[in-house]
Scaffold this active site. Structure first.
Site, PDB file in Angstrom:
ATOM      1  CB  SER A   1      -0.874   0.001   1.252  1.00 42.42           C
ATOM      2  OG  SER A   1      -0.023   0.119   2.394  1.00 42.42           O
TER       3      SER A   1
ATOM      4  CD  GLU B   1     -12.439  -0.148  -4.284  1.00 47.37           C
ATOM      5  OE1 GLU B   1     -11.312  -0.609  -4.030  1.00 47.37           O
ATOM      6  OE2 GLU B   1     -13.174   0.397  -3.441  1.00 47.37           O
TER       7      GLU B   1
ATOM      8  CG  ASP C   1      -3.771  -2.986  -1.523  1.00 49.27           C
ATOM      9  OD1 ASP C   1      -4.736  -3.075  -2.310  1.00 49.27           O
ATOM     10  OD2 ASP C   1      -3.840  -3.288  -0.304  1.00 49.27           O
ATOM     11  CG  HIS C   2      -6.644   0.419  -1.730  1.00 42.93           C
ATOM     12  ND1 HIS C   2      -7.915   0.627  -2.199  1.00 42.93           N
ATOM     13  CD2 HIS C   2      -6.689  -0.741  -1.041  1.00 42.93           C
ATOM     14  CE1 HIS C   2      -8.717  -0.358  -1.816  1.00 42.93           C
ATOM     15  NE2 HIS C   2      -7.976  -1.219  -1.116  1.00 42.93           N
TER      16      HIS C   2
ATOM     17  CB  THR D   1      -6.880  -8.650   8.833  1.00 43.18           C
ATOM     18  OG1 THR D   1      -7.153  -7.287   8.505  1.00 43.18           O
ATOM     19  CG2 THR D   1      -7.251  -8.907  10.281  1.00 43.18           C
TER      20      THR D   1
ATOM     21  CG  HIS E   1      -9.754  -2.249   3.558  1.00 46.35           C
ATOM     22  ND1 HIS E   1     -10.118  -1.144   2.828  1.00 46.35           N
ATOM     23  CD2 HIS E   1      -9.359  -3.170   2.650  1.00 46.35           C
ATOM     24  CE1 HIS E   1      -9.936  -1.375   1.548  1.00 46.35           C
ATOM     25  NE2 HIS E   1      -9.479  -2.597   1.401  1.00 46.35           N
ATOM     26  N   GLY E   2      -9.427  -4.188   7.532  1.00 48.97           N
ATOM     27  CA  GLY E   2      -9.178  -4.237   8.967  1.00 48.97           C
ATOM     28  C   GLY E   2      -9.735  -5.504   9.614  1.00 48.97           C
TER      29      GLY E   2
ATOM     30  N   GLY F   1     -10.452  -6.897   1.381  1.00 53.79           N
ATOM     31  CA  GLY F   1     -10.905  -7.102   2.762  1.00 53.79           C
ATOM     32  C   GLY F   1     -11.332  -8.533   3.004  1.00 53.79           C
TER      33      GLY F   1
ATOM     34  CG  ASP G   1      -9.722   2.864  -4.489  1.00 51.62           C
ATOM     35  OD1 ASP G   1     -10.754   3.179  -5.131  1.00 51.62           O
ATOM     36  OD2 ASP G   1      -9.737   2.577  -3.281  1.00 51.62           O
TER      37      ASP G   1
END
Ligand SMILES: [Zn+2]
Length: 341
Positions: free
Chosen positions: A50, A142, A83-84, A269, A189-190, A224, A105
């Site tokens: 990221s 996305e 990523d993103h 995660t 996410h998370g 996610g 994104d």
């Protein structure tokens, strides 16, 4: 072998009807964990970073660690993916740095928080596609917004407020020419994705099936998608951690996705949990230890175990040697021919 195109990995995955896990990294141990898991299971590998990871590793550390990975694991087709990416500039800087795949994104504005318009998303993504494809680099876009926050990125949404509209997804792919499409189907996410085991009301697999029906040739991406298994949560809490009860995306739902066009599955995660649990265990059981290797090695082993398990569950295991990598130059020619055909 040098870092390879993600498009080729995903095309091969589609042929073989399997999915490929994309695992986030910040440091050497995480990269080693993925590469060891890939070797053990004979899997192609997608390593992703990221913006936060690029900043943490000053970009150059990350890139050179990845070069070391390609030297030490020459039999593994390996992708370095952004990523993103929050803006066209971020994606271009990743391409300049040697990433072989980028995510633009554009579902959020460059602040990484505010949901954008469809028009902005198409324009920014198309610009990245033009630059990237001319160099043989893959692009993931996305449409719809995910829930939660990842490395400070994310609108803090609940996961259900900006689901992907299937009709818009078709238009987006046609207008942008992206290689892969991240969709919002209720995941976040998370660690705190769901407050109970997800049902069809909270994890919209029907939406995914509908998108795949309309875009049968587009590689879909599930973000996610950690499963947040209870045993990994328990280890952390057993050794002094304070995680609240939480649920992730069940493996069987991901496998249903893979049967329906999902080719890339983002997992971060679960690896974070495995690493933290292993480190906490050493600190708890051996408070006299102070050699970082005494806890980083078990942390690396714990992540490797999770990654190898996911590689097997997603079906990519055994496929590392199926194909010869296409050079980025040859990929660029393919994109060019496709455009003029
Ligand atoms: Zn994501």
């Amino acid at each position: 072998m040098p870092l390879v195109s993600m498009r080729q990995l995903l095309d091969e995955a589609a042929k073989g009807a399997y999915g490929v896990g994309a695992f986030n990294v910040n440091n050497m141990e995480q990269i080693q964990a993925i590469m060891e898991a890939a070797r053990e299971t004979k899997s192609p590998a997608i390593v992703q970073a990221s913006r936060g990871a690029r900043s943490y590793s000053q970009d150059r550390f990350l890139y050179h660690l990845m070069l070391a990975a390609t030297e030490l694991y020459p039999e593994i087709p390996t992708v370095l993916h952004l990523d993103h990416g929050n803006s066209v500039e971020t994606c271009k800087s990743a391409i300049g740095m040697g990433f072989t795949s980028v995510m633009m994104d554009g579902s959020l504005m460059p602040d990484g928080k505010t949901p954008s318009t469809f028009e902005y998303n198409v324009k920014a993504t198309r610009e990245v596609v033009e630059t990237a494809h001319s160099k043989g680099i893959t692009v993931e876009g996305e449409i719809g917004c995910l829930g939660g926050i990842e490395d400070g990125h994310g609108a803090g949404l609940d996961g259900l407020s900006h689901l992907t509209d299937p009709e818009q997804a078709v238009e987006f792919v046609r207008e942008t020419g992206v290689d892969a499409l991240a969709i919002a189907i209720g995941t976040s996410h998370g660690a705190y994705k769901f407050t109970s085991k997800p049902t069809g009301e909270t994890l919209k697999m029907d939406r995914l099936l509908e998108i795949h029906r309309r875009l049968p040739n587009t590689h879909l991406v599930m973000h996610g998608s950690s499963s947040v298994p209870k045993d990994l949560q328990d280890i952390i809490n057993q050794y002094g951690g304070k995680l609240k009860p939480t649920w992730g995306v069940p493996i069987e739902e991901i496998q249903l996705g893979i049967k329906n066009g999902v080719r890339k599955i983002n997992v971060d995660t679960d690896n974070r949990l495995a690493i933290t649990g292993a480190i906490r265990k050493v600190f708890w059981e051996k408070p006299e230890e102070f050699d970082p290797r005494s806890y980083l090695k078990p942390a690396r082993d714990a992540m490797k175990k999770v990654v190898a398990q996911r590689m097997t569950q997603f079906g990519q295991a055994g496929h590392a040697g199926d194909y010869a990598p296409i050079s980025l130059e040859a990929m660029a020619k393919r994109y060019q021919q496709h455009l003029t055909a």
